[in-house]
Write an enzyme that holds these catalytic residues in place. Structure first.
Site, PDB file in Angstrom:
ATOM      1  N   ASP A  29       0.733  -1.138  -0.043  1.00 50.29           N
ATOM      2  CA  ASP A  29       0.022   0.094  -0.038  1.00 50.29           C
ATOM      3  C   ASP A  29       0.901   1.321   0.036  1.00 50.29           C
ATOM      4  OD1 ASP A  29       0.907  -0.033   2.591  1.00 50.29           O
ATOM      5  OD2 ASP A  29      -0.936   0.150   3.572  1.00 50.29           O
ATOM      6  N   ASP A  33       4.893  -0.863   7.712  1.00 45.02           N
ATOM      7  CA  ASP A  33       4.165  -1.496   8.495  1.00 45.02           C
ATOM      8  C   ASP A  33       4.928  -2.316   9.475  1.00 45.02           C
ATOM      9  OD1 ASP A  33       4.266  -3.775   6.877  1.00 45.02           O
ATOM     10  OD2 ASP A  33       2.570  -3.172   5.880  1.00 45.02           O
ATOM     11  N   ASP A 102       7.696   4.880  21.393  1.00 46.98           N
ATOM     12  CA  ASP A 102       7.775   6.303  21.372  1.00 46.98           C
ATOM     13  C   ASP A 102       6.595   6.668  22.488  1.00 46.98           C
ATOM     14  OD1 ASP A 102       8.280   9.098  20.687  1.00 46.98           O
ATOM     15  OD2 ASP A 102       9.150   8.123  18.941  1.00 46.98           O
ATOM     16  N   ASP A 203       8.775  12.032  23.684  1.00 45.74           N
ATOM     17  CA  ASP A 203       8.645  13.037  22.762  1.00 45.74           C
ATOM     18  C   ASP A 203       8.580  14.382  23.577  1.00 45.74           C
ATOM     19  OD1 ASP A 203       8.517  13.911  19.847  1.00 45.74           O
ATOM     20  OD2 ASP A 203       6.725  14.835  20.655  1.00 45.74           O
ATOM     21  N   GLU A 260      13.540  13.261  25.073  1.00 48.19           N
ATOM     22  CA  GLU A 260      13.916  14.171  24.250  1.00 48.19           C
ATOM     23  C   GLU A 260      13.787  15.757  24.922  1.00 48.19           C
ATOM     24  OE1 GLU A 260      12.583  15.597  19.495  1.00 48.19           O
ATOM     25  OE2 GLU A 260      11.038  15.280  21.006  1.00 48.19           O
ATOM     26  N   HIS A 333      14.563  10.980  12.838  1.00 44.39           N
ATOM     27  CA  HIS A 333      13.513  11.444  11.823  1.00 44.39           C
ATOM     28  C   HIS A 333      13.165  12.676  11.777  1.00 44.39           C
ATOM     29  CE1 HIS A 333      11.899  11.584  15.800  1.00 44.39           C
ATOM     30  NE2 HIS A 333      10.776  12.141  15.378  1.00 44.39           N
ATOM     31  N   ASP A 334      13.893  13.671  12.606  1.00 46.74           N
ATOM     32  CA  ASP A 334      13.746  15.018  12.487  1.00 46.74           C
ATOM     33  C   ASP A 334      14.926  15.832  11.974  1.00 46.74           C
ATOM     34  OD1 ASP A 334      11.187  15.272  13.605  1.00 46.74           O
ATOM     35  OD2 ASP A 334      11.787  15.307  15.718  1.00 46.74           O
TER      36      ASP A 334
END
Length: 559
Positions: A29, A33, A102, A203, A260, A333-334
């Protein structure tokens, strides 16, 4: 093989971050996943990592790529099911690895039941789960701007008040001053630990304590909004809240907790990570990855000054070295891809290895972001339509549509610094879908996947992948890498990062050339004591003190 248990196991561990939507798609898709992660567990075992940190996989409207959570106790259908999560947990544990979740609890989605109930009425039982305030002077309660551009307050017509969101308007901030909120967060954390999670990355956890009066802040030159950091970051009750979370949830459990913490300083991080204070295992700090930000912020980038980088990281090594603990990272990822940001794509393999050597030999727990071990680069997307990240799109809109900068300048900054550089799919092979998907990927695949991919890297013994394998293995073999005292060398050298680690008479000498030129290594051989033996390097061996070739890194052990 179950993971080893015992005090401070995370000090000798290496953590691998999986950003699930971009890791591996099992059903075609176009979105990664949990079954896709399970398919790649043998790869992670071959790499040798100890912990997998899973970015959010919870139900979410996906306003901020899953960091806007609408249900903390389930899995988003596009990622799979709780049964899939159980299979992932078991697959990791069988391989001797752990699973870190997370925990995003500074804010929820505006579709979370808590917020839906909170906004239903001023008399709602959950009204004070969030920050609701009447307006002032025909506008918001204060002048704060959000992290992602625009005001940090949104007006709700149903009740005639504003709610606070330090990120997007669809991420309302939880009110941790309310003990019922904290108890609900504790329940969420316990639920996942009871299910078999091995810890949490938390986070922006240092945003949870805010000055109760929520006063206006000084105006930012670029946005015209007030800066909230003095009143909503590292707030007055932060230590209290984190200690309570530890006592209520983590005490007596063998878990890893990393907070974080944008804008945290060395002294405060030490307090958070001292074992006797019972708060966190370690923190993510941002000082070193902010050094190339210009006066206009991250989208106004400047070349990295290596001397400033060394000053920053060396200070953190000294400040946390004996009583606290460091987390070590270039990528996540940031952040844009480190090999494009700090290295040199013309020397991609050499610079990727040099960056890794510099980081992994320091004192602390190294983090590897998916694809970093392949030397993946920035995506170099030239059209704003190719981007998906809300921060990037908001910045571009704010800059271009208001005429502050022209399109070319805005796109050059976006291409260099956008978070989407880290979010393009992992490059598994050279096929049209990069081995990531058989469908249309949710974000474009980097065209260089035909040359840079896991299949080719695993087959090449001199690849970035196998270099990472050796670095990770060295941590298991040499206690000096985990526990040795850190001493900086050549602190004013503009091209060479050098330091030693010392333990029980053993001296580890680390040298890395952060330039594309050959440079002399002006060190007294006595720094390695005697008979230094090379443990690893990214060029053929010419000796511990020979000139360093472009992006050359080497590690020697002396006694």
């Amino acid at each position: 093989m179950a993971p080893k248990r015992g005090t401070d196991w995370w000090k000798s561990s290496v953590v691998y971050q999986v950003y699930p939507s971009s890791f591996n798609d099992s059903d075609g898709d176009g979105v990664g996943d949990l079954p896709g992660v399970i398919e790649r567990l043998d790869y992670l075992e071959l790499l040798g990592v100890d912990v997998v940190w899973l970015s959010p996989v919870y139900p979410s409207p996906w306003d901020d790529n899953g960091y806007d959570i609408s249900d903390y106790l389930d899995i988003h259908p596009m990622f799979g099911t709780l049964a899939d999560w159980d299979r992932l947990r078991d697959g990791l544990h069988e391989r001797g690895m752990r699973l870190m979740m997370d925990l995003v609890v500074n804010h929820t989605s505006d579709e979370h039941p808590w917020f839906i109930e909170s906004r239903a009425s001023k008399d709602s039982d959950k009204r004070d789960f969030y920050f609701w305030r009447p307006g002032r002077g025909g506008g918001p309660p204060n002048n704060w701007g959000s992290v992602f551009s625009g005001p940090a307050w949104t007006y709700d017509e149903a009740t005639g008040e504003y709610y606070l969101h330090l990120f997007t308007r669809r991420q309302p901030d939880l009110n941790w001053e309310n003990p019922r909120v904290r108890a609900a967060v504790h329940d969420v954390a316990r639920w996942w630990l009871d299910r078999g999670a091995d810890g949490f990355r938390m986070d922006v956890i240092n945003f949870v304590s805010k000055t109760p009066e929520l006063p206006s802040g000084p105006l930012a030159a670029t946005s015209g909004h007030g800066v909230f950091t003095d009143y909503a970051v590292n707030g007055p009750r932060l230590h209290e809240f984190l200690h309570e979370l530890h006592q209520e949830v983590f005490a007596g459990r063998d878990v890893l907790t990393v907070g974080e913490m944008p804008r945290v300083g060395v002294e405060q991080a030490l307090l958070h990570t001292m074992v006797e204070r019972r708060e966190l295992s370690m923190v993510f700090q941002f000082e070193h990855v902010n050094l190339d930000h210009g006066p206009g912020g991250k989208f106004d980038p400047r070349p990295l000054d290596l001397v400033r980088l060394k000053e920053s990281l060396n200070r953190w090594q000294a400040g946390l070295g004996e009583s606290g603990w460091n987390s070590l990272y270039w990528n996540n990822h940031d952040q844009p891809r480190a090999v494009s940001r700090f290295g040199d794509e013309a020397h991609r393999v050499e610079s990727a290895k040099a960056l890794a050597t510099t980081l992994h030999m320091m004192k602390g727990t190294p983090y590897v972001y998916q694809g970093e071990e392949l030397g993946m680069t920035n995506a170099h997307m030239a059209d704003i339509a190719d981007y998906r990240d809300v921060e990037t799109l908001n910045h571009h809109r704010a800059m271009v549509e208001t005429g502050r900068v022209n399109e070319g300048t805005a796109m050059a900054a976006v291409a260099r610094m956008s978070r989407d550089n880290a979010r393009t799919p992992v490059q598994w092979d050279a096929s049209p879908g990069a081995g990531f998907t058989t469908g249309t990927p949710w974000i474009g695949i980097n065209p260089n996947h035909t040359q840079i991919n896991a299949e080719a890297a695993v087959a090449d013994p001199d690849s970035v992948f196998h270099y990472y394998r050796r670095l990770i293995a060295l941590r298991k073999e040499h206690p000096v890498i985990v526990h040795g005292r850190f001493e900086p060398l050549l602190e004013e050298d503009p091209a060479v990062y050098a330091y030693t680690r010392t333990l029980d008479g053993r001296v580890l000498l680390v040298t890395a050339n952060w330039s594309s030129d050959t440079v002399p290594l002006e060190l007294d051989p006595s720094v390695a004591r005697r008979d230094p033996v090379r443990l690893i390097g990214n060029y053929p061996d010419e000796g511990a003190f020979a000139p360093l070739r472009p992006w050359e890194a080497r590690v020697h052990l002396g006694s």
